[in-house]
Design a protein around this motif. Sequence first.
Motif, PDB file in Angstrom:
ATOM      1  N   ARG A  12       0.834  -1.211   0.000  1.00  0.00           N
ATOM      2  CA  ARG A  12       0.000   0.000   0.000  1.00  0.00           C
ATOM      3  C   ARG A  12       0.866   1.257   0.000  1.00  0.00           C
ATOM      4  NH1 ARG A  12      -3.266  -2.863   3.672  1.00  0.00           N
ATOM      5  NH2 ARG A  12      -2.265  -1.764   5.395  1.00  0.00           N
ATOM      6  N   LEU A  13       1.908   1.242   0.821  1.00  0.00           N
ATOM      7  CA  LEU A  13       2.811   2.387   0.886  1.00  0.00           C
ATOM      8  C   LEU A  13       3.497   2.615  -0.456  1.00  0.00           C
ATOM      9  CD1 LEU A  13       4.205   4.624   2.482  1.00  0.00           C
ATOM     10  CD2 LEU A  13       5.922   2.938   3.184  1.00  0.00           C
ATOM     11  N   ALA A  14       3.964   1.539  -1.098  1.00  0.00           N
ATOM     12  CA  ALA A  14       4.626   1.657  -2.403  1.00  0.00           C
ATOM     13  C   ALA A  14       3.660   2.222  -3.446  1.00  0.00           C
ATOM     14  CB  ALA A  14       5.165   0.303  -2.849  1.00  0.00           C
ATOM     15  N   LEU A  15       2.406   1.765  -3.431  1.00  0.00           N
ATOM     16  CA  LEU A  15       1.411   2.282  -4.375  1.00  0.00           C
ATOM     17  C   LEU A  15       1.133   3.765  -4.126  1.00  0.00           C
ATOM     18  CD1 LEU A  15      -1.102  -0.707  -4.555  1.00  0.00           C
ATOM     19  CD2 LEU A  15       0.427   0.107  -6.370  1.00  0.00           C
ATOM     20  N   LYS A  16       1.021   4.133  -2.862  1.00  0.00           N
ATOM     21  CA  LYS A  16       0.785   5.547  -2.543  1.00  0.00           C
ATOM     22  C   LYS A  16       1.964   6.405  -2.979  1.00  0.00           C
ATOM     23  CE  LYS A  16      -2.246   4.721   1.421  1.00  0.00           C
ATOM     24  NZ  LYS A  16      -2.357   4.791   2.880  1.00  0.00           N
ATOM     25  N   LEU A  17       3.177   5.953  -2.705  1.00  0.00           N
ATOM     26  CA  LEU A  17       4.366   6.715  -3.112  1.00  0.00           C
ATOM     27  C   LEU A  17       4.481   6.798  -4.633  1.00  0.00           C
ATOM     28  CD1 LEU A  17       7.001   5.466  -0.515  1.00  0.00           C
ATOM     29  CD2 LEU A  17       5.876   7.704  -0.603  1.00  0.00           C
ATOM     30  N   GLY A  18       4.133   5.706  -5.322  1.00  0.00           N
ATOM     31  CA  GLY A  18       4.127   5.718  -6.788  1.00  0.00           C
ATOM     32  C   GLY A  18       3.111   6.712  -7.331  1.00  0.00           C
ATOM     33  N   ALA A  19       1.915   6.740  -6.708  1.00  0.00           N
ATOM     34  CA  ALA A  19       0.886   7.697  -7.137  1.00  0.00           C
ATOM     35  C   ALA A  19       1.344   9.127  -6.912  1.00  0.00           C
ATOM     36  CB  ALA A  19      -0.420   7.426  -6.399  1.00  0.00           C
ATOM     37  N   VAL A  20       2.005   9.380  -5.785  1.00  0.00           N
ATOM     38  CA  VAL A  20       2.531  10.722  -5.507  1.00  0.00           C
ATOM     39  C   VAL A  20       3.583  11.100  -6.549  1.00  0.00           C
ATOM     40  CG1 VAL A  20       3.919  12.070  -3.877  1.00  0.00           C
ATOM     41  CG2 VAL A  20       1.972  10.737  -3.058  1.00  0.00           C
ATOM     42  N   ALA A  21       4.483  10.177  -6.894  1.00  0.00           N
ATOM     43  CA  ALA A  21       5.529  10.448  -7.888  1.00  0.00           C
ATOM     44  C   ALA A  21       4.916  10.741  -9.262  1.00  0.00           C
ATOM     45  CB  ALA A  21       6.491   9.271  -7.974  1.00  0.00           C
ATOM     46  N   ILE A  22       3.931   9.956  -9.667  1.00  0.00           N
ATOM     47  CA  ILE A  22       3.267  10.187 -10.960  1.00  0.00           C
ATOM     48  C   ILE A  22       2.517  11.520 -10.938  1.00  0.00           C
ATOM     49  CG2 ILE A  22       1.398   9.356 -12.470  1.00  0.00           C
ATOM     50  CD1 ILE A  22       2.360   6.493 -11.769  1.00  0.00           C
ATOM     51  N   GLY A  23       1.856  11.816  -9.819  1.00  0.00           N
ATOM     52  CA  GLY A  23       1.169  13.110  -9.696  1.00  0.00           C
ATOM     53  C   GLY A  23       2.138  14.275  -9.770  1.00  0.00           C
ATOM     54  N   ALA A  24       3.293  14.152  -9.127  1.00  0.00           N
ATOM     55  CA  ALA A  24       4.302  15.213  -9.170  1.00  0.00           C
ATOM     56  C   ALA A  24       4.837  15.399 -10.589  1.00  0.00           C
ATOM     57  CB  ALA A  24       5.447  14.903  -8.213  1.00  0.00           C
ATOM     58  N   LEU A  25       5.060  14.311 -11.298  1.00  0.00           N
ATOM     59  CA  LEU A  25       5.526  14.392 -12.688  1.00  0.00           C
ATOM     60  C   LEU A  25       4.478  15.082 -13.567  1.00  0.00           C
ATOM     61  CD1 LEU A  25       7.786  13.539 -14.661  1.00  0.00           C
ATOM     62  CD2 LEU A  25       6.474  11.456 -15.070  1.00  0.00           C
ATOM     63  N   GLY A  26       3.224  14.690 -13.398  1.00  0.00           N
ATOM     64  CA  GLY A  26       2.146  15.329 -14.163  1.00  0.00           C
ATOM     65  C   GLY A  26       2.035  16.811 -13.848  1.00  0.00           C
ATOM     66  N   PHE A  27       2.163  17.155 -12.580  1.00  0.00           N
ATOM     67  CA  PHE A  27       2.114  18.565 -12.179  1.00  0.00           C
ATOM     68  C   PHE A  27       3.266  19.332 -12.802  1.00  0.00           C
ATOM     69  CE2 PHE A  27       3.197  22.014  -9.214  1.00  0.00           C
ATOM     70  CZ  PHE A  27       2.012  22.744  -9.287  1.00  0.00           C
ATOM     71  N   GLY A  28       4.444  18.721 -12.862  1.00  0.00           N
ATOM     72  CA  GLY A  28       5.599  19.371 -13.485  1.00  0.00           C
ATOM     73  C   GLY A  28       5.336  19.695 -14.952  1.00  0.00           C
ATOM     74  N   PHE A  29       4.718  18.781 -15.684  1.00  0.00           N
ATOM     75  CA  PHE A  29       4.405  19.030 -17.091  1.00  0.00           C
ATOM     76  C   PHE A  29       3.299  20.064 -17.244  1.00  0.00           C
ATOM     77  CE2 PHE A  29       6.618  15.019 -17.923  1.00  0.00           C
ATOM     78  CZ  PHE A  29       7.375  15.402 -19.028  1.00  0.00           C
ATOM     79  N   ALA A  30       2.371  20.111 -16.305  1.00  0.00           N
ATOM     80  CA  ALA A  30       1.259  21.060 -16.385  1.00  0.00           C
ATOM     81  C   ALA A  30       1.648  22.452 -15.906  1.00  0.00           C
ATOM     82  CB  ALA A  30       0.078  20.543 -15.560  1.00  0.00           C
ATOM     83  N   LEU A  31       2.786  22.574 -15.240  1.00  0.00           N
ATOM     84  CA  LEU A  31       3.158  23.833 -14.619  1.00  0.00           C
ATOM     85  C   LEU A  31       3.344  24.967 -15.632  1.00  0.00           C
ATOM     86  CD1 LEU A  31       3.527  24.835 -11.807  1.00  0.00           C
ATOM     87  CD2 LEU A  31       5.947  24.310 -11.954  1.00  0.00           C
TER      88      LEU A  31
END
Length: 144
Positions: A12-31
């Motif tokens: 669960r922790l790995a999935l949450k951290l993966g989701a956070v990393a993907i969200g951060a990457l998406g936010f970087g492209f949308a910035l």
Amino acid sequence: MNGEELRRANKRLALKLGAVAIGALGFGFALVPLYNVFCEATGLNGKTNAESVAPVAVKVDKSRWVTVQFTGTMMPGLSWEFHPQQTSVRVHPGEITRVSYYAKNPTNQTVVGQAVPSVTPGQAAQHFIKLDCFVQAAGPGARG
């Protein structure tokens, strides 16, 4: 906590951290698009009209003068010499004026640069258009 519960918790922790990393990457492209929308909506940052390729015919206001000052800043770590040929010009509003910058690459490496104008106060940006700029300065003593 037994071994199975620990594995599930780690998964669960790995999935949450993966989701956070993907969200951060998406936010970087949308910035960048979000920043452009913000600047357009608020008039901040003083970005010039980059979409125009030719000056629009505007009546020159000969009744008043405006002094425009120029600076030149570069990305940290770039060893170029870069500065405006003149630090200011005095023009009538609506008048087309040419301003030149000096760019020198003192290294033996080819480096490509891009001039990104920023106008302050931001309300003045609508009156400026970057028509042309240097594209490349290669090798010692090359001028752009």
